[in-house]
Design a protein around this motif. Structure first.
Motif, mmCIF file in Angstrom:
data_model
loop_
_atom_site.group_PDB
_atom_site.id
_atom_site.type_symbol
_atom_site.label_atom_id
_atom_site.label_comp_id
_atom_site.label_asym_id
_atom_site.label_seq_id
_atom_site.Cartn_x
_atom_site.Cartn_y
_atom_site.Cartn_z
ATOM 1 N N ARG A 33 150.334 113.527 112.991
ATOM 2 C CA ARG A 33 150.753 112.123 113.793
ATOM 3 C C ARG A 33 151.999 111.540 115.532
ATOM 4 O O ARG A 33 152.772 112.266 114.963
ATOM 5 N N VAL A 34 151.071 111.449 116.251
ATOM 6 C CA VAL A 34 151.765 111.323 117.934
ATOM 7 C C VAL A 34 151.451 110.280 118.241
ATOM 8 O O VAL A 34 150.468 109.847 118.488
ATOM 9 N N LEU A 35 152.428 110.210 119.606
ATOM 10 C CA LEU A 35 151.994 109.687 120.635
ATOM 11 C C LEU A 35 151.176 110.126 121.491
ATOM 12 O O LEU A 35 151.526 110.858 121.807
ATOM 13 N N ALA A 36 150.163 109.049 122.126
ATOM 14 C CA ALA A 36 148.744 110.493 123.042
ATOM 15 C C ALA A 36 149.268 110.527 124.147
ATOM 16 O O ALA A 36 149.232 111.828 124.506
ATOM 17 N N CYS A 37 150.923 109.650 124.921
ATOM 18 C CA CYS A 37 151.774 110.180 126.272
ATOM 19 C C CYS A 37 152.656 110.814 125.490
ATOM 20 O O CYS A 37 153.089 110.691 126.695
ATOM 21 N N ARG A 38 152.524 111.662 124.570
ATOM 22 C CA ARG A 38 154.003 112.563 124.784
ATOM 23 C C ARG A 38 153.146 113.555 124.658
ATOM 24 O O ARG A 38 153.578 114.736 123.550
ATOM 25 N N VAL A 39 151.784 114.168 123.763
ATOM 26 C CA VAL A 39 151.545 115.018 123.900
ATOM 27 C C VAL A 39 151.262 116.204 125.150
ATOM 28 O O VAL A 39 149.414 114.956 125.786
ATOM 29 N N ARG A 40 150.160 116.820 125.395
ATOM 30 C CA ARG A 40 149.049 118.138 125.712
ATOM 31 C C ARG A 40 148.679 119.073 125.140
ATOM 32 O O ARG A 40 148.865 119.653 124.384
ATOM 33 N N PRO A 41 146.629 118.568 125.344
ATOM 34 C CA PRO A 41 146.397 119.971 124.765
ATOM 35 C C PRO A 41 146.654 121.195 124.913
ATOM 36 O O PRO A 41 146.748 121.024 126.474
ATOM 37 N N CYS A 42 146.877 122.258 124.399
ATOM 38 C CA CYS A 42 146.395 123.142 124.672
ATOM 39 C C CYS A 42 145.207 124.440 124.463
ATOM 40 O O CYS A 42 145.244 125.297 124.470
ATOM 41 N N SER A 43 144.221 123.298 123.724
ATOM 42 C CA SER A 43 142.977 124.207 123.509
ATOM 43 C C SER A 43 141.976 122.507 123.006
ATOM 44 O O SER A 43 142.574 121.371 122.974
ATOM 45 N N ASP A 44 140.841 123.005 122.635
ATOM 46 C CA ASP A 44 139.366 121.431 121.834
ATOM 47 C C ASP A 44 141.126 120.744 121.104
ATOM 48 O O ASP A 44 141.202 121.754 119.813
ATOM 49 N N LEU A 45 140.886 119.553 121.030
ATOM 50 C CA LEU A 45 141.664 119.167 119.550
ATOM 51 C C LEU A 45 141.216 118.385 118.858
ATOM 52 O O LEU A 45 139.308 117.421 119.816
ATOM 53 N N SER A 46 140.468 118.029 117.473
ATOM 54 C CA SER A 46 139.812 116.770 117.100
ATOM 55 C C SER A 46 140.985 116.170 116.349
ATOM 56 O O SER A 46 141.742 116.160 115.950
ATOM 57 N N LEU A 47 140.321 114.352 116.906
ATOM 58 C CA LEU A 47 141.330 113.634 116.267
ATOM 59 C C LEU A 47 140.979 112.177 115.679
ATOM 60 O O LEU A 47 139.958 112.177 116.230
ATOM 61 N N SER A 48 141.690 111.494 115.618
ATOM 62 C CA SER A 48 141.925 109.808 114.633
ATOM 63 C C SER A 48 142.427 109.205 115.855
ATOM 64 O O SER A 48 143.983 109.621 115.576
ATOM 65 N N VAL A 49 142.088 108.011 116.112
ATOM 66 C CA VAL A 49 143.155 106.752 116.114
ATOM 67 C C VAL A 49 143.599 106.170 114.962
ATOM 68 O O VAL A 49 142.754 105.766 114.300
ATOM 69 N N ILE A 50 144.913 105.196 115.282
ATOM 70 C CA ILE A 50 145.248 105.010 113.984
ATOM 71 C C ILE A 50 146.081 103.561 114.587
ATOM 72 O O ILE A 50 146.310 104.493 115.522
ATOM 73 N N GLY A 51 146.299 102.800 113.306
ATOM 74 C CA GLY A 51 147.641 102.194 113.664
ATOM 75 C C GLY A 51 146.663 101.186 114.708
ATOM 76 O O GLY A 51 145.553 100.856 114.401
ATOM 77 N N LEU A 52 147.584 100.103 115.074
ATOM 78 C CA LEU A 52 146.518 98.778 115.910
ATOM 79 C C LEU A 52 145.774 99.388 116.607
ATOM 80 O O LEU A 52 144.394 98.313 117.304
ATOM 81 N N MET A 53 146.032 100.251 117.474
ATOM 82 C CA MET A 53 145.257 100.317 118.582
ATOM 83 C C MET A 53 142.970 101.015 117.931
ATOM 84 O O MET A 53 142.668 101.136 118.896
ATOM 85 N N ARG A 54 142.989 101.136 117.160
ATOM 86 C CA ARG A 54 142.042 101.613 116.365
ATOM 87 C C ARG A 54 140.672 100.538 117.046
ATOM 88 O O ARG A 54 139.897 100.564 116.852
ATOM 89 N N LYS A 55 141.210 99.393 116.418
ATOM 90 C CA LYS A 55 140.042 98.454 116.248
ATOM 91 C C LYS A 55 139.725 97.831 117.737
ATOM 92 O O LYS A 55 138.413 97.984 118.369
ATOM 93 N N SER A 56 140.607 98.671 118.474
ATOM 94 C CA SER A 56 139.675 98.131 119.972
ATOM 95 C C SER A 56 139.586 99.089 120.581
ATOM 96 O O SER A 56 138.715 99.666 121.358
ATOM 97 N N VAL A 57 139.869 100.393 120.427
ATOM 98 C CA VAL A 57 139.251 102.235 120.818
ATOM 99 C C VAL A 57 138.060 101.948 120.217
ATOM 100 O O VAL A 57 136.967 102.849 119.914
ATOM 101 N N CYS A 58 137.717 102.559 118.316
ATOM 102 C CA CYS A 58 137.039 102.928 117.924
ATOM 103 C C CYS A 58 135.557 101.506 117.668
ATOM 104 O O CYS A 58 135.882 100.692 117.146
ATOM 105 N N ARG A 59 134.495 102.047 118.061
ATOM 106 C CA ARG A 59 133.360 101.428 117.560
ATOM 107 C C ARG A 59 133.370 101.198 115.740
ATOM 108 O O ARG A 59 133.739 101.991 115.340
#
Length: 77
Positions: free
Chosen positions: A27-53
Motif C-alpha cells: 500500500r503505497v503513494l502512487a506519486c512515490r513509486v516507479r514500476p520496474c515490471s508490469d503491475l497489478s494494482l488496486s485503487v484504495i482509500g478516498l480515491m477509489r470512488k473517483s477512479v473506479c467505475r
C-alpha cells in the motif's frame, strides 16, 4: 494504491501517510513509486470512488480483470 503483483522502486514516503506495515504490504503513494515490471494494482482509500467505475446497479466498484489476490497472506486487503 495497493500493488498486488509486480516489481517497483519506491522513494521515501511520509509515515504520516503510509505506515511501515502499509508499505510492506504494497500500500503505497502512487506519486512515490516507479514500476520496474508490469503491475497489478488496486485503487484504495478516498480515491477509489473517483477512479473506479461501479457495476451497473450494484453500487460496488468494478474489479479489474488483472487484479490478483494479495500474495502476502499477513496483509489484509
Amino acid at each position: 494504491m495497493q500493488i498486488r503483483d509486480g516489481r517497483y522502486a519506491s522513494r521515501v514516503m511520509s509515515r504520516d501517510h503510509v505506515s511501515e506495515e502499509d508499505e510492506r504490504c504494497g500500500r503505497v503513494l502512487a506519486c512515490r513509486v516507479r514500476p520496474c515490471s508490469d503491475l497489478s494494482l488496486s485503487v484504495i482509500g478516498l480515491m477509489r470512488k473517483s477512479v473506479c467505475r461501479s457495476d451497473a446497479g450494484s453500487g460496488r466498484a468494478a474489479e479489474s480483470p488483472h487484479e490478483r489476490p494479495a500474495s502476502r497472506p499477513d496483509c489484509p486487503r
